[in-house]
Design an enzyme around this catalytic site. Sequence first.
Site, PDB file in Angstrom:
ATOM      1  CG  HIS A  45      18.479   3.063   7.954  1.00 50.04           C
ATOM      2  ND1 HIS A  45      19.105   2.453   6.884  1.00 50.04           N
ATOM      3  CD2 HIS A  45      17.145   3.010   7.698  1.00 50.04           C
ATOM      4  CE1 HIS A  45      18.168   2.057   6.027  1.00 50.04           C
ATOM      5  NE2 HIS A  45      16.978   2.388   6.493  1.00 50.04           N
ATOM      6  CG  ASN A  59      14.620   6.771   6.098  1.00 45.36           C
ATOM      7  OD1 ASN A  59      15.092   7.890   5.890  1.00 45.36           O
ATOM      8  ND2 ASN A  59      15.372   5.689   6.260  1.00 45.36           N
ATOM      9  CD1 TRP A  60      10.397  10.960   2.563  1.00 40.78           C
ATOM     10  CD2 TRP A  60      10.987  12.843   1.494  1.00 40.78           C
ATOM     11  NE1 TRP A  60       9.277  11.475   1.956  1.00 40.78           N
ATOM     12  CE2 TRP A  60       9.603  12.628   1.296  1.00 40.78           C
ATOM     13  CE3 TRP A  60      11.581  13.975   0.931  1.00 40.78           C
ATOM     14  CZ2 TRP A  60       8.812  13.498   0.549  1.00 40.78           C
ATOM     15  CZ3 TRP A  60      10.777  14.839   0.190  1.00 40.78           C
ATOM     16  CH2 TRP A  60       9.407  14.603  -0.007  1.00 40.78           C
ATOM     17  CE  LYS A  61      15.841   4.179   2.978  1.00 44.18           C
ATOM     18  NZ  LYS A  61      16.126   2.832   2.500  1.00 44.18           N
ATOM     19  CD  GLU A 108      19.630   2.778   3.270  1.00 47.42           C
ATOM     20  OE1 GLU A 108      19.404   3.986   3.503  1.00 47.42           O
ATOM     21  OE2 GLU A 108      18.816   2.042   2.685  1.00 47.42           O
ATOM     22  N   GLY A 156      14.534  -1.731  -0.254  1.00 47.48           N
ATOM     23  CA  GLY A 156      14.669  -1.252  -1.626  1.00 47.48           C
ATOM     24  C   GLY A 156      14.732  -2.342  -2.679  1.00 47.48           C
ATOM     25  CB  SER A 171      10.149  -4.019  -0.075  1.00 46.34           C
ATOM     26  OG  SER A 171      11.437  -3.858  -0.648  1.00 46.34           O
ATOM     27  N   GLY A 231      10.586   3.549   3.072  1.00 46.88           N
ATOM     28  CA  GLY A 231      11.543   4.307   2.278  1.00 46.88           C
ATOM     29  C   GLY A 231      10.903   4.793   0.990  1.00 46.88           C
ATOM     30  N   GLY A 232      11.132   4.072  -0.107  1.00 50.33           N
ATOM     31  CA  GLY A 232      10.700   4.509  -1.436  1.00 50.33           C
ATOM     32  C   GLY A 232       9.237   4.932  -1.516  1.00 50.33           C
ATOM     33  CD  GLU A 262      14.131  -0.050   8.132  1.00 48.76           C
ATOM     34  OE1 GLU A 262      13.180   0.388   7.496  1.00 48.76           O
ATOM     35  OE2 GLU A 262      15.252   0.482   8.130  1.00 48.76           O
TER      36      GLU A 262
HETATM   37  P1  13P Z   1      12.239   0.783   1.342  1.00 51.11           P
HETATM   38  O1  13P Z   1      10.822   0.990   1.846  1.00 51.11           O
HETATM   39  O2  13P Z   1      12.596   1.670   0.174  1.00 51.11           O
HETATM   40  O3  13P Z   1      12.538  -0.663   1.132  1.00 51.11           O
HETATM   41  O4  13P Z   1      13.208   1.281   2.535  1.00 51.11           O
HETATM   42  C1  13P Z   1      12.969   0.837   3.822  1.00 51.11           C
HETATM   43  C2  13P Z   1      13.859   1.608   4.736  1.00 51.11           C
HETATM   44  O5  13P Z   1      15.068   1.465   4.697  1.00 51.11           O
HETATM   45  C3  13P Z   1      13.223   2.553   5.657  1.00 51.11           C
HETATM   46  O6  13P Z   1      14.121   3.003   6.608  1.00 51.11           O
END
Ligand code: 13P
Length: 246
Positions: free
Chosen positions: A91, A8-10, A93, A167, A206, A227-228, A161
């Site tokens: 998500h 997920n590149w956000k 967020e 993150g 994470s 994510g990251g 999640e």
């Molecule tokens: P991280 O892997 O950066 O913690 O993010 C997870 C995420 O929100 C994937 O949707």
Amino acid sequence: MQKLIVGNWKMNGTSADIPAIGKIVQAAGGHKSVDSGLCLPATLIERAASEFPGFAIGGQDCHAAEKGAHTGCVSAGMLKDAGAGMVIVGHSERRSDQGESDADVQGKARAARGAGLDVIICVGETEAERDAGKAEDIVLGQIDASVPDDLGTGGLAIAYEPVWAIGTGRVPSGGDVAAMHDAIRKRLIERLGQGGTQVRILYGGSMNGGNAAELLAIPNVDGGLIGGASLSADKFEPILAAAARP
Ligand code: 13P
């Protein structure tokens, strides 16, 4: 069940990142026993889908409606038209930044399946909810209210999640992940019947090359939403490699 690893590149990535996506596509090609893909910003979907045919590209949100007066929004059909094969909905967020409710998320999931997209529905508790001993109630409540029960289970995945793990570099204990994924599986079977056994339940928060093997070995952890560590092939490839291990 074949593992599913989705990045997920956000809100990251412009056309300058097409070569980085190319490296990830190449890395994914080395792990054919793993289903993988990238959910990109909407602005990159068409470009990435046309540059890398055969690699799964997805969106990060869609509107519940097919079209209409919703300035700034993107429909599931538009994502499909741009070349997406999947979409993330709900998500945390978006639940927090955009105030999306479980009912909103259910509407988006319904629209996604209606447009022929695979859908990943996200659930997860906050730190305060976990500290209060309510994590399972919160997550199962989100499953009940966010997952449509009349669409069948094909093309459906759930991502657990924990909000406090996203993150932050913090990850729940293996026991806590196992307990939550077991509870989600049980609830999916109760709600969706035997098809609930086939829905992939991803862990997200994470996940990285250092902890992926341990997390992915937990029963009912059928993949990861990353994510990251999905932003570069260097970080993403070790997760794909961990998922490929029998
Ligand atoms: P991280 O892997 O950066 O913690 O993010 C997870 C995420 O929100 C994937 O949707």
